[in-house]
Design an enzyme around this catalytic site. Sequence first.
Site, PDB file in Angstrom:
ATOM      1  N   ARG A  69      11.192  11.768  37.798  1.00 30.57           N
ATOM      2  CA  ARG A  69      12.592  12.351  37.396  1.00 30.57           C
ATOM      3  C   ARG A  69      12.759  12.461  35.839  1.00 30.57           C
ATOM      4  O   ARG A  69      13.081  11.509  35.141  1.00 30.57           O
ATOM      5  CB  ARG A  69      13.590  11.423  38.104  1.00 30.57           C
ATOM      6  CG  ARG A  69      13.447  11.478  39.535  1.00 30.57           C
ATOM      7  CD  ARG A  69      14.514  10.819  40.335  1.00 30.57           C
ATOM      8  NE  ARG A  69      14.131  10.781  41.818  1.00 30.57           N
ATOM      9  CZ  ARG A  69      14.248  11.906  42.587  1.00 30.57           C
ATOM     10  NH1 ARG A  69      14.885  12.863  42.367  1.00 30.57           N
ATOM     11  NH2 ARG A  69      13.889  11.417  43.877  1.00 30.57           N
ATOM     12  N   GLY A 126       7.246  30.946  21.654  1.00 35.06           N
ATOM     13  CA  GLY A 126       5.942  31.659  21.292  1.00 35.06           C
ATOM     14  C   GLY A 126       6.044  31.769  19.870  1.00 35.06           C
ATOM     15  O   GLY A 126       7.062  31.751  19.224  1.00 35.06           O
ATOM     16  N   GLY A 127       4.849  32.145  19.359  1.00 32.35           N
ATOM     17  CA  GLY A 127       4.915  31.956  17.933  1.00 32.35           C
ATOM     18  C   GLY A 127       5.796  32.859  17.121  1.00 32.35           C
ATOM     19  O   GLY A 127       6.684  32.073  16.291  1.00 32.35           O
ATOM     20  N   GLU A 132      -8.738  27.084  13.125  1.00 29.75           N
ATOM     21  CA  GLU A 132      -8.898  28.529  12.781  1.00 29.75           C
ATOM     22  C   GLU A 132      -9.742  28.938  11.430  1.00 29.75           C
ATOM     23  O   GLU A 132     -10.188  30.059  11.461  1.00 29.75           O
ATOM     24  CB  GLU A 132      -7.361  28.811  12.679  1.00 29.75           C
ATOM     25  CG  GLU A 132      -6.575  28.983  13.842  1.00 29.75           C
ATOM     26  CD  GLU A 132      -5.018  29.020  14.097  1.00 29.75           C
ATOM     27  OE1 GLU A 132      -4.699  28.856  15.087  1.00 29.75           O
ATOM     28  OE2 GLU A 132      -4.744  28.944  12.673  1.00 29.75           O
ATOM     29  N   VAL A 167       5.568  19.687  18.778  1.00 27.82           N
ATOM     30  CA  VAL A 167       5.712  21.097  19.055  1.00 27.82           C
ATOM     31  C   VAL A 167       6.318  21.806  17.765  1.00 27.82           C
ATOM     32  O   VAL A 167       7.392  21.339  17.214  1.00 27.82           O
ATOM     33  CB  VAL A 167       6.458  21.491  20.342  1.00 27.82           C
ATOM     34  CG1 VAL A 167       6.475  22.979  20.427  1.00 27.82           C
ATOM     35  CG2 VAL A 167       5.860  20.768  21.688  1.00 27.82           C
ATOM     36  N   ASP A 215       4.646  26.664  13.227  1.00 31.49           N
ATOM     37  CA  ASP A 215       5.697  27.714  13.474  1.00 31.49           C
ATOM     38  C   ASP A 215       6.753  27.641  12.429  1.00 31.49           C
ATOM     39  O   ASP A 215       7.333  28.475  11.731  1.00 31.49           O
ATOM     40  CB  ASP A 215       6.133  27.849  14.901  1.00 31.49           C
ATOM     41  CG  ASP A 215       5.432  28.539  15.823  1.00 31.49           C
ATOM     42  OD1 ASP A 215       4.363  29.094  15.190  1.00 31.49           O
ATOM     43  OD2 ASP A 215       5.616  28.349  17.203  1.00 31.49           O
ATOM     44  N   GLY A 246      10.356  17.734  22.068  1.00 28.64           N
ATOM     45  CA  GLY A 246      10.545  18.910  22.802  1.00 28.64           C
ATOM     46  C   GLY A 246      10.279  20.142  22.040  1.00 28.64           C
ATOM     47  O   GLY A 246       9.583  20.108  21.063  1.00 28.64           O
TER      48      GLY A 246
END
Length: 313
Positions: free
Chosen positions: A29, A39-40, A190, A252, A256, A291
């Site tokens: 829960r 999205g980038g 990359e 996260v 970006d 988040g």
Amino acid sequence: MTEILTITPNPAVDVSTSVDRIIPVAKLRGIGQRRDPGGGGINVARVVKRLGGNATALYPVGGLTGDLLRQLLDKEGIESLTFPIAGETRQDFFVREISTSQPYRFILPGPPLAENEWQTCLAMLSALQPFPSFVVASGSLPAGVPDDFYARVARIVKRREAKMILDTSGPALVAAVAEGIELVKPNLREMRELVGHEPSDAAEWEAAAKTLVRSGKAAIVALTMGHLGAALMTSRQVLRAKPLAITPVGAVGAGDSFLGALVYGLASGAGLERCFRQAVAAGAAALLNPGTELCRPDDVKRLAEQVILSTAI
């Protein structure tokens, strides 16, 4: 049309929550929830807006999730240019385990785009009047979109005498850089894809980045190296930044946020050192939030004062 346009072929609605422990079978829960546009390129536009600029986001929308994505961006005051697709816009899911403070990231595949759908995106870009000064192409490509999609974007941007900024990976990265662009922001993985080998230390990673500049494939390379810090290379200058001493809460949006702050600075006419300092601070600031919240302006301002830069020719 604003000076900055971002392109996100594979956008998402990011859903995040926290649970005490992640265990199999049991109902877990969530404690709280938030939904953010993701999205980038969309994240780059969000960061530009937070720092005081304006960016227009170009992206596909499909189904109810696509409608929600547009609504979330409207709430943040970001102008959208959208085109419809048959598939449903994806959702990603992020969970923080409270007992360990570990973040878990569940990235779902985006809907495939038909040829007429991704061609619509290119046609919309090509037809823009006035044309933006900076075009930021960022994020993964969904199924159905050719590997040279960002390379096609680069050709349009070059034809319109604007500046192309790129943050992606794999064959899409290699193909676009081969066209010659203004700025590329690779991480270590990359950069390995671009140069085809594994540098052993920060100096060798920087040398690999310099080869891109010397070859004319990118005027600026902004290389993020995790625990090794970051570096920014041009034909005349190398800037290096040590990693900031922070305790990460999330996992996260650092890349970006870094790119959003860097693009905002460039579009504002700031010098490279200031742009790079703000970018490093924004990347670290994103990790202070759980988040998908990305960086907060007050954290960026505070951390920018702690960034230690060194320069070389």
